[in-house]
Design an enzyme around this catalytic site. Structure first.
Site, short mmCIF file in Angstrom:
data_model
loop_
_atom_site.label_atom_id
_atom_site.label_comp_id
_atom_site.label_asym_id
_atom_site.label_seq_id
_atom_site.Cartn_x
_atom_site.Cartn_y
_atom_site.Cartn_z
N HIS A 107 -39.56 30.03 39.28
CA HIS A 107 -38.33 30.66 39.77
C HIS A 107 -38.42 32.17 39.96
O HIS A 107 -37.61 32.75 40.69
CB HIS A 107 -37.19 30.35 38.81
CG HIS A 107 -35.84 30.41 39.45
ND1 HIS A 107 -34.72 29.92 38.85
CD2 HIS A 107 -35.42 30.88 40.65
CE1 HIS A 107 -33.68 30.11 39.64
NE2 HIS A 107 -34.08 30.68 40.74
N TYR B 189 -21.21 28.53 35.42
CA TYR B 189 -22.09 29.35 36.26
C TYR B 189 -22.32 28.63 37.58
O TYR B 189 -22.79 27.50 37.60
CB TYR B 189 -23.41 29.56 35.52
CG TYR B 189 -24.43 30.45 36.18
CD1 TYR B 189 -24.80 31.65 35.59
CD2 TYR B 189 -25.06 30.10 37.38
CE1 TYR B 189 -25.75 32.48 36.18
CE2 TYR B 189 -26.00 30.92 37.97
CZ TYR B 189 -26.34 32.10 37.37
OH TYR B 189 -27.28 32.93 37.95
N SER C 47 -24.32 29.64 41.21
CA SER C 47 -25.15 30.65 41.84
C SER C 47 -24.71 30.86 43.28
O SER C 47 -24.52 29.92 44.04
CB SER C 47 -26.61 30.22 41.80
OG SER C 47 -27.42 31.18 42.42
N THR D 227 -29.19 36.92 43.78
CA THR D 227 -28.06 36.03 43.48
C THR D 227 -26.97 36.78 42.73
O THR D 227 -27.17 37.86 42.18
CB THR D 227 -28.51 34.84 42.61
OG1 THR D 227 -29.02 35.33 41.36
CG2 THR D 227 -29.55 34.01 43.33
#
Length: 847
Positions: A501, A629, A631, A642
């Site tokens: 990531h 959360y 994104s 982001t």
């Protein structure tokens, strides 16, 4: 997708201190293939014969290699030049130079005497060169004027792209200012942009007002805090605003003026590269193949086409032939993250990792049954065709040589805590540097799995769950997690992608993956607008098209000289990786009752619809609200990544409470649902336009740490845990998927691990009009979570919400309580996916 989730995760396995280093394994015993190759080399060549047979091919190969290298350099230089002058073009310079020459011929001086001064400053080489000096002066003046015009275009386009009023408006009701803006953007955007053409014109991400950020933050946490805790937090916030905010904000504004982005480099460094947790489940995410179709059952053939398609994508990427992503067809997004898709590895360090990127790589590293291979991807004629790549992968599958016991589990080291892997890698590099460089320097990593995967007719729910688990965690030793991505090819021809990531976010790898899937099966492309060169397909017998190459040298087996002191590290890493893998509870289910089409008929945002429904599902699962959360991208700005949308709002909580209150009517619940959707849309638009909460607070916290300032408020913010982490996987190239004529060719999406040990990770993808696929993950070690249970709640919540918009259709909802029906007739009709004739209606949900 999944932006920033790695920072909040705990590995759930042994701590870093328990992954020690120590004793030994036997040396690699797989040298028999190399011995066979050595024995096959002609030993009877005389020196003269060797000179006659080899010198000409070697010289020709050296010459061709040099020509290809210079061609690549010139191509990159030209592309960089075109990017630098965009939206102008070299033709505009020729037009300007020609206009100046025409004016000079007509005895006009558009330079107002400047060209004469330039001519006088040039060296005088005699009268015969007087005309040449005039041409040089005109060329220099044209270049200066052209450069000023290019700079003016850049500034004008950057100012235009800084306008964000269009985000807040409906496309059907644009203001005059937005319509004027659209017209000017069309004028200044130029023609035929390359992938990086707009980079110099993108605005920088703004630093929000610290007062607004604190106010929005307090509003976001109000639903999950009791009155006493909220009053205490408000006190901390006021102290922060009074004592420290101004100083920290000043430093952030200074950085925003100086750096390309005030937060993205810190986000990459402190959230990803300084994290000492295992990459497995903490930093990687996965992407699936087609849901219902596997184009060929031949593993080597699928690998050959997939690798070829990926390398074709890289070729187009290097030539900047991929079009930039444009919102509304004209607002460009930042393309910086595309630079590191290929030839990239995350190198472990003691306190901080670093990303190592090569300009080119002409091989892939392959892992099969614990053995490592180097497969060249190019020949003298360029990229190897799919059939030749299939031939190479088949040779690996047919190779009977075993892996040594420690080599078989060597890749588990990449799943160890980063400090442990950094120490082991240092020892490994001293004795196997060339092999390590072959793996880390590959274009990407390929794992040829020994087990089948994908949707099974016999056990559809369990097979999809196992497919997701195999991609997310595998067996702990069958992925090289440091590579930017690993292509996983299962024994039945199913594909998958495991992505690290830190180097980029999901839309980047998703864009590549959509292109690759399109190239693997011609039916997906031949009825679309962008067929391009990705129509590879398969022969009738399942092999790649074309013929094998009998002269192609076999893949190179990589041998590891493993030092004894890392043998114990490998064993401990394997144990820890298996613990992490075994702790993951993955659940995937296609929701086929309705999809994007029904939601649009309700005049609602599809993403906001799902987010509010997830609040209802999670409340029914846990009996409480939690920080959520989601994104969102900030790629409207240069080097943006982001931002977080905090989806658990007061409006969403009011809707959930109303749904659980039998006294509330359908119209009341529907009105509260629309308010919750509108609030989510407001938060999403604020995040996209750089006015979010979390990245600003994160950057303020980093500045406070640099300055040594202790802020109880920022410490409280930094300690938050996200018990519900969500993300929509975007389908960015709808023209690549003809779901109407080929409904079986739908994407399965992808997923990620939860951000909290007692939380959930939920991702979802809309494919076509009537299908939503959900990926849910949690940890088995938690007594509070169950992925299948949440999946059942999601399905019921979606049906309950849908029934609010369907007059007289209450029976559609699973267990929907009876309510008084004072409906004002604002429903939108039955969802198209609910008809019994729909092929998706029979899709198992696994609940």
């Amino acid at each position: 997708m999944v932006g920033g989730l790695g920072a909040g995760r705990s590995p759930g396995g042994p701590s870093a201190q328990s992954w020690g280093s120590g004793p030994r394994v036997a040396r690699d015993s797989g040298a028999m293939a190399e011995a066979r190759q050595a024995a096959g080399f002609p030993s009877s060549l005389s020196p003269d014969g060797a000179d006659v047979l080899l010198s000409a091919p070697v010289l020709r190969d050296i010459c061709l290699s040099g020509l290809r290298s210079w061609q690549r350099h010139l191509s990159r230089f030209w592309n960089d030049f075109l990017t630098g002058v965009f939206p102008a073009s070299p033709l505009s310079w020729l037009f300007l130079f020609g206009a100046i020459q025409l004016a000079w011929f007509l005895q006009l001086d558009p330079s107002l005497g400047l060209m004469e001064k330039i001519k006088e400053s040039l060296p005088d080489c005699g009268g015969q060169h007087h005309r040449l000096r005039g041409l040089l002066a005109a060329a220099l003046f044209a270049s200066c004027l052209w450069g000023a015009l290019v700079f003016t275009l850049h500034v004008a386009l950057r100012l235009l792209l800084s306008y964000h009023g269009w985000i807040l408006e409906s496309p059907r009701a644009m203001s005059s200012a937005t319509k004027t803006w659209l017209a000017l953007v069309r004028i200044f955007s130029g023609r035929h942009p390359g992938l990086f053409s707009y980079q110099r014109s993108l605005p920088r991400q703004p630093v929000p007002s610290v007062q607004d950020t604190v106010r929005k933050y307090l509003e976001s946490v109000r639903p999950v805090l009791c009155d006493e805790d909220f009053r205490g937090l408000c006190g901390l916030a006021q102290d922060f605003l009074r004592l420290q905010a101004a100083l920290l904000q000043w430093h952030l504004r200074l950085k925003s003026w100086w750096a390309s982005n005030y937060v993205s480099d810190w986000w990459e460094e402190f959230v990803y590269l300084r994290s000492r947790n295992s990459l497995m489940v903490n930093s990687n995410y996965y992407m699936m193949d087609f849901l219902y179709v596997t184009p060929t059952p031949l593993q080597a053939a699928r690998a050959g086409n997939a690798v070829h398609a990926l390398l074709l994508y890289r070729h187009r990427l290097n030539r900047q032939e991929i079009l930039p992503t444009l919102l509304m067809g004209m607002r460009p997004l930042c393309s910086a993250q595309y630079e590191k898709i290929f030839n990239t590895t995350r190198i472990p360090g003691i306190q901080k990792d670093h990303i190592h990127h090569l300009s080119d790589s002409r091989h892939v590293a392959v892992l099969h049954r614990g053995r490592f291979f180097r497969v060249g991807t190019h020949s003298q004629g360029g990229l190897l065709p799919p059939r030749a790549l299939e031939q190479q992968f088949q040779r690996i599958l047919d190779d009977p040589s075993p892996a040594s016991p420690q080599e078989e589990h060597l890749a588990a080291l990449t799943a160890a805590p980063r400090d442990v892997w950094a120490q082991a890698r240092g020892a490994l590099k001293t004795q196997a540097e060339a092999t390590l460089e072959a793996v880390e320097g590959a274009a990407f990593f390929v794992s040829l799995d020994c087990e089948p995967a994908g949707l099974s007719k016999e056990t559809p729910a369990a097979s999809l769950d196992a497919y997701a688990h195999a991609l997310l965690a595998g067996r702990g030793h069958d992925r090289w997690l440091d590579k930017s991505f690993t292509l996983i090819v299962f024994s039945n021809g199913k594909l998958g992608l495991s992505v690290e990531h830190s180097w980029a976010d999901c839309p980047i790898s998703g864009h590549m993956w959509e292109r690759v899937r399109e190239g693997l099966w011609p039916h997906c492309a031949q009825f679309t607008l962008a067929t391009e060169c990705f129509q590879l397909g398969y022969a009738a017998d399942g092999h790649c098209k074309g013929d094998p190459d009998p002269m192609l040298p076999p893949p190179q087996r990589l041998h590891w000289d493993l030092p004894e002191k890392i043998h114990r590290s490998i064993s401990l890493a394997l144990s820890g990786a298996r613990t992490l893998s075994g702790n993951m509870d993955c659940h995937v289910f296609p929701f086929s009752h309705f999809g994007k089409s029904f939601i649009k008929h309700c005049h609602l945002s599809s993403d906001s619809f799902i987010q509010v429904a997830l609040q209802l599902a999670h409340f029914r699962d846990r009996g409480q609200f939690c920080l959520t959360y989601e994104s969102a991208m900030t790629r409207l700005f240069l080097e943006g990544r982001t931002e977080t949308v905090r989806s658990c709002t007061r409006e969403a909580c009011s809707f959930v409470r109303a749904m659980e209150d039998k006294e509330k009517t359908v119209s009341q619940c529907r009105a509260l649902f629309r308010l919750a959707v509108d609030k989510h849309q407001t938060l999403l638009k604020a995040a996209i336009s750089g006015q979010g909460v979390d990245r600003h607070l994160f950057a303020l916290y980093i500045v406070s740490q640099f300055l040594g300032l202790q802020s109880p408020f920022l410490a409280q913010v930094h300690s938050e845990q996200w018990q519900l982490a969500t993300s929509q996987i975007p389908v960015q190239q709808l023209h690549l998927f003809d779901v109407h004529n080929f409904p079986d060719y739908v994407s399965s999406g992808g997923g990620f691990a939860p951000a909290d040990d007692n939380g959930y990770g939920v991702s979802y993808i809309f494919m076509g009009d009537d299908l939503i696929t959900f990926h849910i993950s949690s940890k088995k070690s938690s007594t509070k979570t169950d992925s299948h249970r949440l999946g059942q709640h999601i399905e019921e919540a979606l049906l309950d919400v849908a029934s609010l918009f369907q007059k007289g259709q209450r029976s559609l909802a699973c267990g929907f309580r009876g309510r008084s029906e004072d409906d004002s007739g604002t429903g939108c009709g039955p969802p198209p996916g609910l008809h019994s004739g729909s092929p998706a209606a029979a899709t198992p949900t696994g609940c």
